[in-house]
Write an enzyme that holds these catalytic residues in place. Structure first.
Site: not given
Length: 632
Positions: A89, A102, A328, A543
């Site tokens: 990240y 997300p 996230h 996912s």
């Protein structure tokens, strides 16, 4: 209140979870070679194998780095956490919307008027405050591992970052800050975004939290203030939608002025952001709502009515488009799901307390002020242009597969997740005639501060299966295809077991790369090899995000020529959110979805034929191994 039998996270704080293990070096190197061999050309594999052998040789670089990593494991709570967080990240320079954040998409709401919208938002805020009280008291029931290798308690740390974390942009690397301040100085305000303006809504007055009616009254004042065109300020929120370096530079410019510093400080210390969105005038089908949640529709719609650095943004659209946008870096999807489901159940549950509650005289909410010189105005315009390009580029297809769900898969004595992963491999192969590096997140929450590792789903066994299924010469019998399907599902299940018990390869290889950097060593050849670089370009990023309340999660692709594929298996259907970029001619979400739909039907037909053939075979019947060409 009845006493719950469930253990709470407070009870569990004293029971320390094990540390993330360190896989043996040889095991990781062997698995790495097995993961890449069938995805690259033979010549390339020979070169890679030689490099890997040299790295892992007795007394070689690999052994030295492994020794140093083991020392790091002894000294830290979680040896990979900081390395992983930065790599996954904080050092990523791409914009947060679409590329990283997300979203959870709620069912379409029916609002008759602005009062309905405010009522929904007020109730949502009360639900959020309720959930935050459980988090603060560490009274959330402990999660226990479900599905494969079920049983052990899971690390709850991620929940404590839901409302207390903020991602600051940096010129080279971002910073994730988590407030651990004493309860007395904990933030007691949320930020409400409305018409690209930002307002401070204090949720506590005179040491008492606002009730639903009081929140409603404050939201009414905010909407009135936002309507006042004379006081409207530039849409500063759009800066947070930009690339991280661009936003860091713009933030430096903003902070030169005291007014801006004060406004930023209030946003950076809030519990969460609530975005009251304008209607966007689009048909609110699943795909449209997913797009609007991911990027707000760009600057012409609600793209500037956001503050992407904050962990949780709850979106309430006047046209009933509602959901959550999540930054996230602080936590995984399961935490977003649990919080969203709690809030939705709260809102659907006990009747509204509006009528009975009294309303105190409260100071009005405050509009955040911004001083924007022409330079900052230019930066806002440039950020808007870049967001618009991202909006125009995202190709999204939300597809509900209705022929069957996880109940049918379980009847085949197969893991639903492994089955769906193999189906995704088949869909990709139908589109492109090859398999590619695939990412499926695997939770490491059995361990202290555990986040995720990667399940590499493009296994050799998956390749053997998809080749059999797409072979046009009908060389393979149903019995052979069924065996290959079982082999592929077993390989996927075994890799999943390895990953969730800390024995996957991605985190380990990252650790070896990063410890070499920490030791100021020359980058080992294994990490400069084109195989390693290609193996970390996840063209298929997947996912599983299951929900128990009607809602679905989605995200964008992680590479320009890739697909994002998020799925939510229910008992009799499966929701797939497939994303790609229009600019890349190799990808098309609609084409992928068509291939996925076909593949899921073909696998079901194969299972049904095999089940029907099994009793015949048992009774000495003919034809169990014959090739069926009818597809029925």
């Amino acid at each position: 209140m009845p006493i719950l039998e469930k253990e709470t996270s407070r009870d569990r704080d004293s029971q320390v979870l094990p540390k993330v293990p360190m896989p043996p070096l040889r095991q990781t190197l062997d698995t790495y070679l097995k993961c890449v061999q069938h995805l690259i050309k033979e010549e390339q594999f020979k070169k890679t194998k030689a490099i890997v052998e040299k790295f892992g040789a007795p007394g070689g670089v690999g052994e030295l780095l492994q020794k140093k990593l083991l020392e790091r494991r002894d000294k830290t709570t979680n040896w990979v956490y900081d390395y992983w967080l930065e790599d996954m990240y904080l050092s990523n320079r791409l914009a947060l919307p679409v590329n990283s954040s997300p979203v959870m998409v709620f069912p379409k709401q029916t609002f008759r008027n602005h009062n309905d919208v405010r009522g929904f938002a007020a109730r949502l805020i009360r639900g959020v405050l309720d959930y935050k009280a459980l988090v603060d008291a560490r009274a959330l029931p402990v999660d226990f591992a479900r599905g494969q290798l079920a049983g052990p308690p899971l690390c709850m740390e991620q929940y404590y970052r839901l409302f207390s974390s903020y991602r600051y942009p940096g010129l080279k690397t971002d910073t994730l800050e988590v407030q651990t301040s004493a309860a007395s100085s904990a933030p007691e305000h949320i930020i409400v975004a409305c018409k690209n303006q930002f307002f401070v809504l204090d949720v506590v007055a005179n040491s008492k939290q606002l009730n639903e009616t009081e929140i409603l009254s404050q939201l009414e004042k905010i909407m009135k203030m936002a309507d006042n065109a004379e006081e409207r300020l530039p849409p500063v929120g759009i800066l947070t939608s930009d690339g991280r370096t661009e936003w860091a530079q713009a933030r430096e410019e903003l902070t030169k002025d005291l007014t801006n510093r004060d406004s930023l400080a209030l946003i950076e210390s809030c519990l969460c952001v609530v975005c009251l969105d304008e209607p966007c005038g689009l048909e609110p089908r699943d795909t449209t709502r997913a797009l609007l949640m991911l990027h707000g529709g760009g600057r012409e719609k609600n793209g500037a009515n956001r503050w992407y650095d904050k962990s949780m943004q709850f979106v309430v659209g006047m046209d009933g488009v509602c959901g959550v946008v999540c930054e996230h870096s602080a936590f995984e999807g399961i935490v977003l799901v649990q919080c969203s489901e709690y809030v939705m159940k709260y809102m659907m549950g006990s009747p509204s307390k509006m009528a009975r509650a009294s309303v105190r005289e409260l100071p009005p909410p405050r509009r955040l002020l911004w001083k924007c010189n022409p330079h900052i105005q230019g930066l806002i315009a440039a950020s808007g242009d870049r967001l618009q390009r991202l909006v125009n580029n995202l190709d999204m297809d939300v597809f509900t597969f209705k022929d069957y769900g996880k109940e049918f898969i379980k009847k085949q004595k197969m893991s639903p997740d492994a089955f769906i992963q193999v189906a995704l491999q088949l869909a990709f192969y139908k589109c492109r005639g090859r398999l590619v590096s695939t990412y499926e997140s695997a939770s490491l929450r059995r361990f202290q501060q555990g986040r995720v590792d990667n399940i590499r789903s493009a296994t050799p066994e998956a390749l053997a299966f998809v080749r059999a299924m797409t072979d046009e010469r009908a060389t393979f019998t149903d019995a052979e295809k069924s065996k290959r399907l079982r082999d592929a599902i077993n390989a996927q299940t075994n890799y999943t077991h390895a990953a969730i018990t800390g024995m996957a390869i991605d985190n380990h290889l990252l650790g070896l790369l990063r410890i070499a950097k920490d030791l100021n060593m020359e980058k080992p050849e294994i990490f400069c090899d084109e195989t390693y670089l290609a193996s970390n370009q996840f063209i298929l990023s997947t996912s599983q995000v299951p929900t128990t309340v009607e809602m679905f999660c989605c995200y964008g692709p992680v590479v320009p020529n890739g697909y994002g594929a998020c799925y939510n298996p229910q008992s009799d259907h499966i929701i797939f959110c497939v994303s790609s970029f229009w600019e890349n001619t190799e990808t098309s979400s609609a084409v992928f979805v068509k291939a996925l739909n076909e593949g899921l039907q073909e696998i079901r037909d194969l299972c049904n034929r095999s089940s029907a053939a099994a009793p015949k075979a048992a009774h000495g019947g003919q034809g169990a191994g014959q090739t069926h060409k009818s597809g029925k």
